[in-house]
Scaffold this motif. Structure first.
Motif, PDB file in Angstrom:
ATOM      1  N   VAL A 156       5.327  -6.767   5.798  1.00 13.19           N
ATOM      2  CA  VAL A 156       5.576  -6.273   4.437  1.00 13.19           C
ATOM      3  C   VAL A 156       4.276  -6.202   3.650  1.00 13.19           C
ATOM      4  N   ALA A 157       3.428  -7.220   3.808  1.00 10.69           N
ATOM      5  CA  ALA A 157       2.172  -7.246   3.066  1.00 10.69           C
ATOM      6  C   ALA A 157       1.222  -6.129   3.495  1.00 10.69           C
ATOM      7  N   LEU A 158       1.303  -5.708   4.755  1.00 10.23           N
ATOM      8  CA  LEU A 158       0.376  -4.709   5.289  1.00 10.23           C
ATOM      9  C   LEU A 158       0.964  -3.302   5.342  1.00 10.23           C
ATOM     10  N   SER A 159       2.227  -3.149   4.985  1.00  9.02           N
ATOM     11  CA  SER A 159       2.885  -1.846   5.129  1.00  9.02           C
ATOM     12  C   SER A 159       2.591  -0.886   3.981  1.00  9.02           C
ATOM     13  N   ARG A 160       2.048  -1.372   2.870  1.00 11.69           N
ATOM     14  CA  ARG A 160       1.736  -0.564   1.689  1.00 11.69           C
ATOM     15  C   ARG A 160       2.999   0.047   1.070  1.00 11.69           C
ATOM     16  N   ASP A 161       4.152  -0.559   1.360  1.00 11.72           N
ATOM     17  CA  ASP A 161       5.410  -0.135   0.736  1.00 11.72           C
ATOM     18  C   ASP A 161       5.610  -1.004  -0.503  1.00 11.72           C
ATOM     19  N   LEU A 162       5.287  -0.438  -1.661  1.00 12.01           N
ATOM     20  CA  LEU A 162       5.306  -1.220  -2.892  1.00 12.01           C
ATOM     21  C   LEU A 162       6.703  -1.708  -3.229  1.00 12.01           C
ATOM     22  N   LYS A 163       7.722  -0.877  -2.985  1.00  6.28           N
ATOM     23  CA  LYS A 163       9.094  -1.263  -3.293  1.00  6.28           C
ATOM     24  C   LYS A 163       9.509  -2.479  -2.475  1.00  6.28           C
ATOM     25  N   GLN A 164       9.308  -2.406  -1.165  1.00  9.86           N
ATOM     26  CA  GLN A 164       9.687  -3.525  -0.304  1.00  9.86           C
ATOM     27  C   GLN A 164       8.856  -4.759  -0.620  1.00  9.86           C
ATOM     28  N   PHE A 165       7.582  -4.563  -0.926  1.00 12.28           N
ATOM     29  CA  PHE A 165       6.708  -5.692  -1.245  1.00 12.28           C
ATOM     30  C   PHE A 165       7.200  -6.417  -2.490  1.00 12.28           C
ATOM     31  N   LEU A 166       7.569  -5.664  -3.540  1.00 12.36           N
ATOM     32  CA  LEU A 166       8.034  -6.289  -4.773  1.00 12.36           C
ATOM     33  C   LEU A 166       9.367  -7.002  -4.568  1.00 12.36           C
ATOM     34  N   VAL A 167      10.251  -6.432  -3.745  1.00 13.06           N
ATOM     35  CA  VAL A 167      11.539  -7.070  -3.475  1.00 13.06           C
ATOM     36  C   VAL A 167      11.339  -8.403  -2.766  1.00 13.06           C
ATOM     37  N   VAL A 168      10.459  -8.427  -1.761  1.00 13.22           N
ATOM     38  CA  VAL A 168      10.208  -9.664  -1.019  1.00 13.22           C
ATOM     39  C   VAL A 168       9.543 -10.704  -1.910  1.00 13.22           C
ATOM     40  N   VAL A 169       8.567 -10.281  -2.713  1.00  9.13           N
ATOM     41  CA  VAL A 169       7.888 -11.219  -3.615  1.00  9.13           C
ATOM     42  C   VAL A 169       8.874 -11.789  -4.632  1.00  9.13           C
ATOM     43  N   ALA A 170       9.744 -10.935  -5.170  1.00  4.46           N
ATOM     44  CA  ALA A 170      10.740 -11.414  -6.129  1.00  4.46           C
ATOM     45  C   ALA A 170      11.712 -12.393  -5.466  1.00  4.46           C
ATOM     46  N   SER A 171      12.077 -12.124  -4.221  1.00  2.00           N
ATOM     47  CA  SER A 171      12.980 -13.035  -3.503  1.00  2.00           C
ATOM     48  C   SER A 171      12.318 -14.388  -3.273  1.00  2.00           C
ATOM     49  N   LEU A 172      11.059 -14.374  -2.867  1.00  2.00           N
ATOM     50  CA  LEU A 172      10.341 -15.635  -2.652  1.00  2.00           C
ATOM     51  C   LEU A 172      10.168 -16.386  -3.970  1.00  2.00           C
ATOM     52  N   TRP A 173       9.910 -15.641  -5.032  1.00  2.00           N
ATOM     53  CA  TRP A 173       9.750 -16.279  -6.350  1.00  2.00           C
ATOM     54  C   TRP A 173      11.064 -16.920  -6.792  1.00  2.00           C
ATOM     55  N   ALA A 174      12.182 -16.220  -6.580  1.00  2.00           N
ATOM     56  CA  ALA A 174      13.487 -16.786  -6.917  1.00  2.00           C
ATOM     57  C   ALA A 174      13.783 -18.024  -6.077  1.00  2.00           C
ATOM     58  N   ASP A 228      10.601   3.389 -11.426  1.00  2.00           N
ATOM     59  CA  ASP A 228       9.740   4.278 -10.654  1.00  2.00           C
ATOM     60  C   ASP A 228       9.162   5.377 -11.537  1.00  2.00           C
ATOM     61  N   ALA A 229      10.004   5.898 -12.426  1.00  2.00           N
ATOM     62  CA  ALA A 229       9.523   6.952 -13.318  1.00  2.00           C
ATOM     63  C   ALA A 229       8.514   6.428 -14.333  1.00  2.00           C
ATOM     64  N   GLY A 230       8.650   5.166 -14.715  1.00  2.00           N
ATOM     65  CA  GLY A 230       7.785   4.633 -15.753  1.00  2.00           C
ATOM     66  C   GLY A 230       6.510   3.980 -15.256  1.00  2.00           C
ATOM     67  N   ILE A 231       6.572   3.323 -14.066  1.00  2.00           N
ATOM     68  CA  ILE A 231       5.428   2.537 -13.617  1.00  2.00           C
ATOM     69  C   ILE A 231       4.907   3.021 -12.270  1.00  2.00           C
ATOM     70  N   PHE A 232       5.802   3.082 -11.276  1.00  2.25           N
ATOM     71  CA  PHE A 232       5.352   3.389  -9.926  1.00  2.25           C
ATOM     72  C   PHE A 232       4.711   4.774  -9.841  1.00  2.25           C
ATOM     73  N   SER A 233       5.275   5.753 -10.583  1.00  2.00           N
ATOM     74  CA  SER A 233       4.706   7.100 -10.543  1.00  2.00           C
ATOM     75  C   SER A 233       3.293   7.111 -11.127  1.00  2.00           C
ATOM     76  N   LYS A 234       3.068   6.309 -12.174  1.00  2.00           N
ATOM     77  CA  LYS A 234       1.728   6.236 -12.762  1.00  2.00           C
ATOM     78  C   LYS A 234       0.742   5.604 -11.786  1.00  2.00           C
TER      79      LYS A 234
END
Length: 246
Positions: A156-174, A228-234
């Protein structure tokens, strides 16, 4: 007594099912692609397979799905008793371990000393011995699962998939926040109870749970599209502009 957690969760699931609007869950995906809505709905939560098959089948799946309520209830009650001993009564593992060893040695000593009255040799006294294969298998399974988890996190860390990375980080944080509320033993016990109650409840209320999960997934998609429209697209535009300047 062993079925008390199941009854409580039954009431929770029934209340959730009653609060869900009577709506076909596949309709949530018709706006995007009506043709793929039904297959995705069938794939949700592995509905293309039975719950028993997803859990691996065999005796372990029978225990998790309460095929034999006495055995499953006994397993859950034993885990609850262990958790109560260590968490509520503040017993220590080493204390119980040494007390158990003392009781075993005392029983063997009494048996050996009284063997002369029954004309038995001391070799007939039961001896406790754990198979070496048990520890080897446990170590291999634990090592394999740890390596799988580490491999997944690194992928996940090396895949450059920002969506999956944020989901995993949020899960670990929770998980870190939940871990700060209780100790490791309580986390293990909660996980054990969940494993021994949620599968059977899902098997019993599969349609209601899938419908509720699809609605949550639809809400999550809407929030993600706004994000995605507000942050990821930028962020993507910034990366593209940086490449152009290079």
């Amino acid at each position: 007594m062993g079925t008390m957690p199941e009854n409580i969760l039954n009431n929770i699931v029934e209340s959730l099912a009653e609060s869900i609007p009577k709506q076909d869950a596949a309709a949530l995906f018709q706006e995007e692609n009506p043709r793929s809505a039904a297959p995705f709905y069938n794939r949700l939560l592995n509905r293309q397979k039975t719950v028993h098959h997803v859990l691996g089948g065999g005796k372990s799946a029978d225990v998790l799905l309460w095929r034999n309520k006495k055995i499953s209830g006994s397993v859950l009650a034993s885990a609850t008793a262990i958790w109560v001993l260590f968490e509520w009564l503040n017993y220590h593992f080493l204390t119980l371990l040494f007390i158990a060893l003392v009781l075993v040695m005392l029983a063997q000593f009494v048996w050996s000393s009284a063997s002369g009255f029954f004309s038995r040799s001391s070799s007939q006294v039961p001896r406790l011995k754990l198979p070496e294969e048990l520890f080897v298998n446990v170590g291999m399974v634990a090592g394999s699962e740890v390596n799988k988890a580490l491999g997944f996190l690194q992928d996940v860390a090396l895949s450059r998939d920002l969506k999956q990375f944020l989901v995993v980080v949020a899960s670990l944080w929770a998980a870190a926040i939940i871990g700060s509320w209780c100790n490791f033993l309580t986390v293990l016990y909660v996980g054990f109870v969940a494993v021994h109650t949620l599968p059977v409840l899902y098997e019993r209320y599969e349609d209601q749970v899938d419908s509720f999960a699809c609605q949550l997934l639809g809400q999550f998609r809407n929030h993600y599209q706004k994000l995605d429209a507000g942050i990821f697209s930028k962020i993507a535009e910034a990366k593209l502009n940086a490449k152009k300047h290079e």
